[in-house]
Enzyme design. Structure first.
Site, PDB file in Angstrom:
ATOM      1  N   SER A 105       0.839  -1.100  -0.032  1.00  0.00           N
ATOM      2  CA  SER A 105       0.056   0.082  -0.136  1.00  0.00           C
ATOM      3  C   SER A 105       0.841   1.211   0.003  1.00  0.00           C
ATOM      4  O   SER A 105       1.199   1.928   1.082  1.00  0.00           O
ATOM      5  CB  SER A 105      -0.962  -0.163   1.282  1.00  0.00           C
ATOM      6  OG  SER A 105      -1.812  -1.306   1.250  1.00  0.00           O
ATOM      7  N   LYS A 180      -6.712   1.960  -3.611  1.00  0.00           N
ATOM      8  CA  LYS A 180      -6.615   1.167  -2.340  1.00  0.00           C
ATOM      9  C   LYS A 180      -6.612   2.288  -1.289  1.00  0.00           C
ATOM     10  O   LYS A 180      -7.344   2.048  -0.111  1.00  0.00           O
ATOM     11  CB  LYS A 180      -5.184   0.457  -2.239  1.00  0.00           C
ATOM     12  CG  LYS A 180      -4.673  -0.284  -1.318  1.00  0.00           C
ATOM     13  CD  LYS A 180      -5.849  -1.180  -0.542  1.00  0.00           C
ATOM     14  CE  LYS A 180      -5.389  -1.685   0.851  1.00  0.00           C
ATOM     15  NZ  LYS A 180      -4.142  -2.565   0.980  1.00  0.00           N
ATOM     16  N   LYS A 249      -1.771   5.037   8.140  1.00  0.00           N
ATOM     17  CA  LYS A 249      -0.921   5.316   6.941  1.00  0.00           C
ATOM     18  C   LYS A 249      -1.415   5.398   5.709  1.00  0.00           C
ATOM     19  O   LYS A 249      -1.388   6.350   4.913  1.00  0.00           O
ATOM     20  CB  LYS A 249       0.282   4.246   6.999  1.00  0.00           C
ATOM     21  CG  LYS A 249       1.236   4.526   5.692  1.00  0.00           C
ATOM     22  CD  LYS A 249       1.103   3.757   4.489  1.00  0.00           C
ATOM     23  CE  LYS A 249       1.035   2.268   4.875  1.00  0.00           C
ATOM     24  NZ  LYS A 249       0.631   1.503   3.320  1.00  0.00           N
TER      25      LYS A 249
END
Length: 308
Positions: A105, A180, A249
């Protein structure tokens, strides 16, 4: 299990998600080369699967036609791919025509910058982050969001299909990582809203179990009410397999994307701030479903399920 045949594929990152994903590639018969900074992860994997462990990242690159990275974030990916001055790295071993598949990611803007660097070296790149968690990594049913050149994606499709049930082309390089981040933002917002609503309702006198049942039969239903609250929150297991720090994050990446595109996204900013505060309070290593504990701390009350 005997060593595989066919394309030589490197896999870097044998963590919670990477290990079952790499296992699917071995079970699919690929000739797999693996690397991880933790020797224990390597040792555990090689006891179960016949894979090769090259002597360093450059050696892995030399051996492979394509390399998959599954690491905590884009900075880790950039370090193993391009390395630091004087250090070994994957790109120095990869030959022209080889492919890097970043399934981490990562931040979408940084992905495009990395792709441009690799293109100058004759190396193609696609970004292919996943959704579905450890359970779906284990059974090979992940949703994989893939950004990059269509011809390169097709070249990689057979490998990706060993790990995912849905291979979803999203557009040019970087769009997989953008999708994502935005997906995880929507998911995180749903969990935060559910946690908040359940505690408000409980303080009014509603039972948490009843509330979840009603939400799941009503318009408030979302992935968290269906797949996380009963399974990981009300039973206090907090064991979905994805950390709060990684979710925070990803939310930061979504907020950064909104700013980079000059979009009006006040809720994304607020959600990112909430999860960052929760990470500071609880630690990034706890499961992301433990977010409810931050609400409990602030409210002074723990969610309980009286209804069985």
């Amino acid at each position: 299990m005997s060593a595989g045949t066919g394309p030589k594929v490197g896999f870097v990152g044998l963590g919670h998600m990477g290990r079952p994903m790499a296992a699917r590639l071995c079970e699919g018969g690929l000739n797999l080369f693996v690397a991880d900074k933790d020797p224990r992860a390597i040792a555990g994997f090689t006891t179960a699967f016949a894979v090769q462990v090259p002597d360093g990242l450059e050696a892995l690159g030399r051996e492979c036609d394509m390399v998959i990275t599954m690491l905590p974030d884009g900075e880790d990916v950039r370090e193993v791919v391009l390395g630091t001055e004087g250090g070994g790295n994957i790109a120095s071993g990869l030959g022209p025509g080889s492919i890097l598949i970043d399934m981490s990611s990562s931040a979408p803007m940084a992905t495009r910058a990395l792709g441009a660097r690799l293109a100058d070296m004759g190396i193609a790149m696609i970004d292919a982050p996943v959704s579905g968690g450890v359970a779906r990594a284990e059974d090979g049913s992940l949703a994989i969001m893939v950004g990059g050149d269509g011809a390169i994606i097709e070249e990689c499709r057979a490998v990706l299909e060993l790990m995912g049930r849905s291979i979803l082309a999203t557009g040019p390089l970087g769009t997989g990582h953008a999708m994502k981040a935005l997906n995880n933002y929507v998911s995180a917002a749903g969990l935060a809203a559910a946690s908040e609503a359940l505690l408000v309702g409980q303080r009014f006198g509603l039972d948490a179990g009843v509330m979840v049942d009603v939400l799941n039969q009503s318009s408030g239903r979302n992935n968290s009410t269906e797949n996380k609250i009963n399974q990981f929150v009300l039973n206090r297991s907090f064991a979905s397999g994805f950390s709060l720090g990684l979710m925070a994050k990803d939310l930061g990446a979504a907020a950064d994307l909104a700013r980079a595109t000059e979009s009006f996204a006040p809720f994304a900013e607020a959600c990112s701030k909430l999860w960052t505060e929760a990470e500071a309070a609880l630690g990034g290593g706890v499961d992301h479903t433990a977010l409810v504990q931050y609400f409990e701390q602030r409210t002074g009350e723990q969610l309980v399920r009286a209804k069985e």
